[in-house]
Design a protein around this motif. Structure first.
Motif, PDB file in Angstrom:
ATOM      1  N   GLY A 155       0.807  -1.217   0.000  1.00 63.46           N
ATOM      2  CA  GLY A 155       0.000   0.000   0.000  1.00 63.46           C
ATOM      3  C   GLY A 155       0.836   1.261   0.000  1.00 63.46           C
ATOM      4  N   LEU A 156       2.149   1.129  -0.217  1.00 65.32           N
ATOM      5  CA  LEU A 156       3.034   2.285  -0.175  1.00 65.32           C
ATOM      6  C   LEU A 156       2.999   3.114  -1.456  1.00 65.32           C
ATOM      7  CD1 LEU A 156       6.139   0.631   1.536  1.00 65.32           C
ATOM      8  CD2 LEU A 156       4.671   2.398   2.526  1.00 65.32           C
ATOM      9  N   LEU A 157       2.727   2.438  -2.581  1.00 67.76           N
ATOM     10  CA  LEU A 157       2.770   3.153  -3.860  1.00 67.76           C
ATOM     11  C   LEU A 157       1.933   2.406  -4.886  1.00 67.76           C
ATOM     12  CD1 LEU A 157       4.072   5.531  -5.394  1.00 67.76           C
ATOM     13  CD2 LEU A 157       5.984   4.009  -5.942  1.00 67.76           C
ATOM     14  N   ASN A 158       1.188   3.152  -5.673  1.00 68.73           N
ATOM     15  CA  ASN A 158       0.319   2.547  -6.685  1.00 68.73           C
ATOM     16  C   ASN A 158       1.099   2.335  -7.988  1.00 68.73           C
ATOM     17  OD1 ASN A 158      -1.906   1.557  -8.053  1.00 68.73           O
ATOM     18  ND2 ASN A 158      -2.693   3.589  -8.557  1.00 68.73           N
ATOM     19  N   THR A 159       1.977   1.343  -7.985  1.00 73.24           N
ATOM     20  CA  THR A 159       2.709   0.949  -9.184  1.00 73.24           C
ATOM     21  C   THR A 159       2.988  -0.541  -9.088  1.00 73.24           C
ATOM     22  OG1 THR A 159       4.585   1.480 -10.625  1.00 73.24           O
ATOM     23  CG2 THR A 159       5.032   1.361  -8.260  1.00 73.24           C
ATOM     24  N   LYS A 160       3.184  -1.192 -10.223  1.00 72.15           N
ATOM     25  CA  LYS A 160       3.447  -2.636 -10.235  1.00 72.15           C
ATOM     26  C   LYS A 160       4.573  -2.956 -11.204  1.00 72.15           C
ATOM     27  CE  LYS A 160      -0.390  -3.410 -13.483  1.00 72.15           C
ATOM     28  NZ  LYS A 160      -0.641  -1.957 -13.706  1.00 72.15           N
ATOM     29  N   LEU A 161       5.026  -4.206 -11.190  1.00 74.45           N
ATOM     30  CA  LEU A 161       6.180  -4.597 -11.986  1.00 74.45           C
ATOM     31  C   LEU A 161       5.975  -4.325 -13.475  1.00 74.45           C
ATOM     32  CD1 LEU A 161       8.950  -5.945 -11.426  1.00 74.45           C
ATOM     33  CD2 LEU A 161       7.925  -8.082 -12.193  1.00 74.45           C
ATOM     34  N   ASP A 162       4.771  -4.562 -13.977  1.00 74.25           N
ATOM     35  CA  ASP A 162       4.503  -4.379 -15.410  1.00 74.25           C
ATOM     36  C   ASP A 162       4.573  -2.920 -15.854  1.00 74.25           C
ATOM     37  OD1 ASP A 162       4.246  -7.049 -15.928  1.00 74.25           O
ATOM     38  OD2 ASP A 162       2.072  -7.094 -15.701  1.00 74.25           O
ATOM     39  N   ASP A 163       4.693  -2.001 -14.904  1.00 74.08           N
ATOM     40  CA  ASP A 163       4.801  -0.575 -15.246  1.00 74.08           C
ATOM     41  C   ASP A 163       6.233  -0.161 -15.570  1.00 74.08           C
ATOM     42  OD1 ASP A 163       2.087  -0.293 -14.716  1.00 74.08           O
ATOM     43  OD2 ASP A 163       2.409   0.300 -12.633  1.00 74.08           O
ATOM     44  N   ALA A 187      14.326 -19.659   0.509  1.00 72.82           N
ATOM     45  CA  ALA A 187      15.250 -18.662  -0.038  1.00 72.82           C
ATOM     46  C   ALA A 187      14.955 -18.382  -1.506  1.00 72.82           C
ATOM     47  CB  ALA A 187      16.684 -19.158   0.115  1.00 72.82           C
ATOM     48  N   THR A 188      15.048 -17.106  -1.897  1.00 71.39           N
ATOM     49  CA  THR A 188      14.902 -16.690  -3.292  1.00 71.39           C
ATOM     50  C   THR A 188      15.988 -15.674  -3.611  1.00 71.39           C
ATOM     51  OG1 THR A 188      13.315 -14.969  -2.652  1.00 71.39           O
ATOM     52  CG2 THR A 188      12.399 -17.077  -3.394  1.00 71.39           C
ATOM     53  N   ASP A 189      16.223 -15.461  -4.904  1.00 70.64           N
ATOM     54  CA  ASP A 189      17.258 -14.513  -5.323  1.00 70.64           C
ATOM     55  C   ASP A 189      16.707 -13.089  -5.340  1.00 70.64           C
ATOM     56  OD1 ASP A 189      19.248 -16.421  -5.674  1.00 70.64           O
ATOM     57  OD2 ASP A 189      18.601 -16.868  -7.720  1.00 70.64           O
ATOM     58  N   ASN A 190      17.504 -12.159  -4.795  1.00 69.70           N
ATOM     59  CA  ASN A 190      17.105 -10.762  -4.658  1.00 69.70           C
ATOM     60  C   ASN A 190      17.909  -9.909  -5.643  1.00 69.70           C
ATOM     61  OD1 ASN A 190      15.924  -8.462  -3.651  1.00 69.70           O
ATOM     62  ND2 ASN A 190      16.994  -8.481  -1.700  1.00 69.70           N
ATOM     63  N   TYR A 191      17.260  -9.476  -6.720  1.00 64.07           N
ATOM     64  CA  TYR A 191      17.932  -8.747  -7.801  1.00 64.07           C
ATOM     65  C   TYR A 191      17.848  -7.226  -7.608  1.00 64.07           C
ATOM     66  CZ  TYR A 191      18.008 -13.118 -10.492  1.00 64.07           C
ATOM     67  OH  TYR A 191      18.226 -14.398 -10.929  1.00 64.07           O
ATOM     68  N   PHE A 192      18.968  -6.554  -7.917  1.00 59.08           N
ATOM     69  CA  PHE A 192      19.038  -5.091  -7.820  1.00 59.08           C
ATOM     70  C   PHE A 192      19.422  -4.498  -9.174  1.00 59.08           C
ATOM     71  CE2 PHE A 192      18.954  -6.180  -3.512  1.00 59.08           C
ATOM     72  CZ  PHE A 192      18.794  -5.051  -2.720  1.00 59.08           C
ATOM     73  N   GLY A 193      18.891  -3.298  -9.449  1.00 62.49           N
ATOM     74  CA  GLY A 193      19.249  -2.652 -10.697  1.00 62.49           C
ATOM     75  C   GLY A 193      18.569  -1.314 -10.889  1.00 62.49           C
ATOM     76  N   ILE A 194      18.452  -0.925 -12.148  1.00 58.89           N
ATOM     77  CA  ILE A 194      17.836   0.335 -12.548  1.00 58.89           C
ATOM     78  C   ILE A 194      16.515   0.042 -13.239  1.00 58.89           C
ATOM     79  CG2 ILE A 194      18.059   2.236 -14.220  1.00 58.89           C
ATOM     80  CD1 ILE A 194      21.029   2.354 -13.506  1.00 58.89           C
ATOM     81  N   PHE A 195      15.497   0.886 -12.971  1.00 62.05           N
ATOM     82  CA  PHE A 195      14.161   0.672 -13.507  1.00 62.05           C
ATOM     83  C   PHE A 195      13.709   1.899 -14.301  1.00 62.05           C
ATOM     84  CE2 PHE A 195      14.084  -1.155  -9.021  1.00 62.05           C
ATOM     85  CZ  PHE A 195      14.672  -2.354  -9.416  1.00 62.05           C
ATOM     86  N   VAL A 196      13.233   1.648 -15.501  1.00 59.15           N
ATOM     87  CA  VAL A 196      12.792   2.731 -16.382  1.00 59.15           C
ATOM     88  C   VAL A 196      11.285   2.603 -16.592  1.00 59.15           C
ATOM     89  CG1 VAL A 196      13.093   3.820 -18.636  1.00 59.15           C
ATOM     90  CG2 VAL A 196      15.032   2.656 -17.535  1.00 59.15           C
ATOM     91  N   PRO A 197      10.522   3.672 -16.341  1.00 58.80           N
ATOM     92  CA  PRO A 197       9.067   3.560 -16.451  1.00 58.80           C
ATOM     93  C   PRO A 197       8.589   3.298 -17.882  1.00 58.80           C
ATOM     94  CG  PRO A 197       9.727   5.843 -16.097  1.00 58.80           C
ATOM     95  CD  PRO A 197      10.958   5.018 -15.924  1.00 58.80           C
ATOM     96  N   LYS A 198       7.544   2.484 -17.997  1.00 65.26           N
ATOM     97  CA  LYS A 198       6.921   2.259 -19.298  1.00 65.26           C
ATOM     98  C   LYS A 198       6.385   3.598 -19.814  1.00 65.26           C
ATOM     99  CE  LYS A 198       7.171  -2.326 -19.653  1.00 65.26           C
ATOM    100  NZ  LYS A 198       6.036  -3.234 -19.416  1.00 65.26           N
ATOM    101  N   GLY A 199       6.424   3.746 -21.143  1.00 65.64           N
ATOM    102  CA  GLY A 199       6.050   5.023 -21.735  1.00 65.64           C
ATOM    103  C   GLY A 199       7.258   5.845 -22.128  1.00 65.64           C
ATOM    104  N   THR A 200       8.434   5.424 -21.650  1.00 70.95           N
ATOM    105  CA  THR A 200       9.691   6.067 -22.038  1.00 70.95           C
ATOM    106  C   THR A 200       9.953   5.763 -23.515  1.00 70.95           C
ATOM    107  OG1 THR A 200      10.590   5.886 -19.799  1.00 70.95           O
ATOM    108  CG2 THR A 200      12.180   6.115 -21.580  1.00 70.95           C
ATOM    109  N   PRO A 201      10.469   6.717 -24.293  1.00 70.04           N
ATOM    110  CA  PRO A 201      10.712   6.490 -25.720  1.00 70.04           C
ATOM    111  C   PRO A 201      11.472   5.201 -26.015  1.00 70.04           C
ATOM    112  CG  PRO A 201      11.058   8.795 -25.198  1.00 70.04           C
ATOM    113  CD  PRO A 201      10.833   8.092 -23.892  1.00 70.04           C
TER     114      PRO A 201
END
Length: 334
Positions: A105-113, A247-261
């Motif tokens: 409930g912290l932010l209205n966004t999901k992975l597919d965005d 246990a699962t793998d925890n991935y880190f990186g950079i995220f670019v919003p959909k709608g970007t050129p």
């Protein structure tokens, strides 16, 4: 003569850099901002600065890192959500956090965005202040059972990697620790090393220096395999003592919003394929800090991060920590 040769060499390097940049379809005309939604010095901050160098070297444009901590990473991420989708502002962090914001409930966004550009896999470690009497994980679990809510554990918040690890650990071990939250993994680790809390479940990359300095003691790693950390040795898995922990793998990186050129996304995909996966700086960082290089993007990245998102989201739902049913926001039960 020497000056002439140096000038010629510099000119060749400059031309080479321009030529490399010209191979990419996107040619940014101003600096790019990457928002790190945690404090300076933490796991996300460390990885993103390395990834930013690879982007800078490829496209010949400055990448500015802005630390914007608060609300378990959601404040900084929200600033990217609300910014123009023009390719000049990216988000960053753990993909697990990004995928579970709607559940918390912290932010209205999901992975597919988002478009994911991953750099490393990080694992959390159960580390205790070196002055505590806990020599093994069994010692700590026993103390937590004897003193419900009495053992303090520092994390960067419920939605952070440390918070997720602690929640799953408490559920699997049947214990009730007291979580103390900070604005980032680095402050949480410093608090534990300084004796403000007794333990921390933050990432190995954040604890590495304190472990090497023997101010913290590692009792177990939240991973499927033991962790070899330079200057520390082998850290056993949590599952060796608590088989119920998944246990699962925890991935880190950079995220670019959909709608970007599209040319921005294509350029980043080319950089990830050509540069990031071969980055010697990233490999060195992983070896020294206890991480695994994982330069993934596109559907491969999305598939890789889903197990951790599922485990965390449904674990919170079962522990009654979630505000939204994961099934209603498209997160299938593991």
């Amino acid at each position: 003569m020497k000056r002439t040769l140096l000038a010629a060499a510099a000119a060749v390097l400059a031309l080479t850099g321009v030529a490399d940049a010209q191979n990419y379809p996107w040619k940014p005309t101003k600096p790019i901002t990457v928002v790190v939604p945690w404090g300076a010095g933490g796991s996300t901050d460390q990885v993103v600065r390395l990834l930013a160098k690879e982007i800078e070297g490829a496209i010949g444009q400055t990448v500015v890192i802005v630390n914007q901590p608060g609300a378990s990473g959601s404040i900084g991420t929200k600033s990217v959500v609300e910014a123009p989708k023009d390719g000049y502002m990216f988000a960053s962090g753990a993909a697990k956090d990004l995928g579970t914001y709607p559940v918390t409930g912290l932010l209205n966004t999901k992975l597919d965005d988002w478009h994911l550009f991953l750099g490393v896999i990080n694992a959390s470690v159960m580390g205790v202040n070196a002055a505590t009497p806990y020599k093994t994980l069994d010692d700590l679990v026993k103390a937590m059972k004897e003193k419900p809510n009495g053992i303090t554990v520092a994390t960067a918040g419920i939605n952070s990697s440390g918070g997720a690890a602690l929640g799953a650990f408490a559920q699997a071990a049947g214990v009730q620790p007291r979580q103390v939250t900070y604005d980032g993994g680095n402050p949480a680790v410093i608090a534990t090393a300084g004796g403000e809390t007794q333990a921390t479940t933050q990432l190995a990359v954040e604890q590495a220096e304190m472990l090497r300095a023997k101010r913290l003691r590692a009792l177990g790693v939240f991973a499927t395999k033991p962790l070899e950390l330079e200057g520390v040795g082998t850290i056993p898995t949590i599952t060796s003592s608590i088989p119920a922990y998944k246990a699962t793998d925890n991935y880190f990186g950079i995220f670019v919003p959909k709608g970007t050129p599209a040319e921005v996304i294509t350029t980043l995909e080319m950089i990830w394929k050509d540069k990031v996966g071969k980055s010697e700086a990233l490999k060195k960082y992983a070896t020294q800090r206890g991480a695994i290089v994982a330069a993934l993007y596109g559907e491969e990245a999305k598939k890789a991060v889903m197990p951790a998102i599922q485990e965390f989201a449904w674990g919170m739902w079962e522990r009654k920590e979630a505000k939204v049913d994961p099934a209603t926001v498209g997160i299938p039960k593991p």
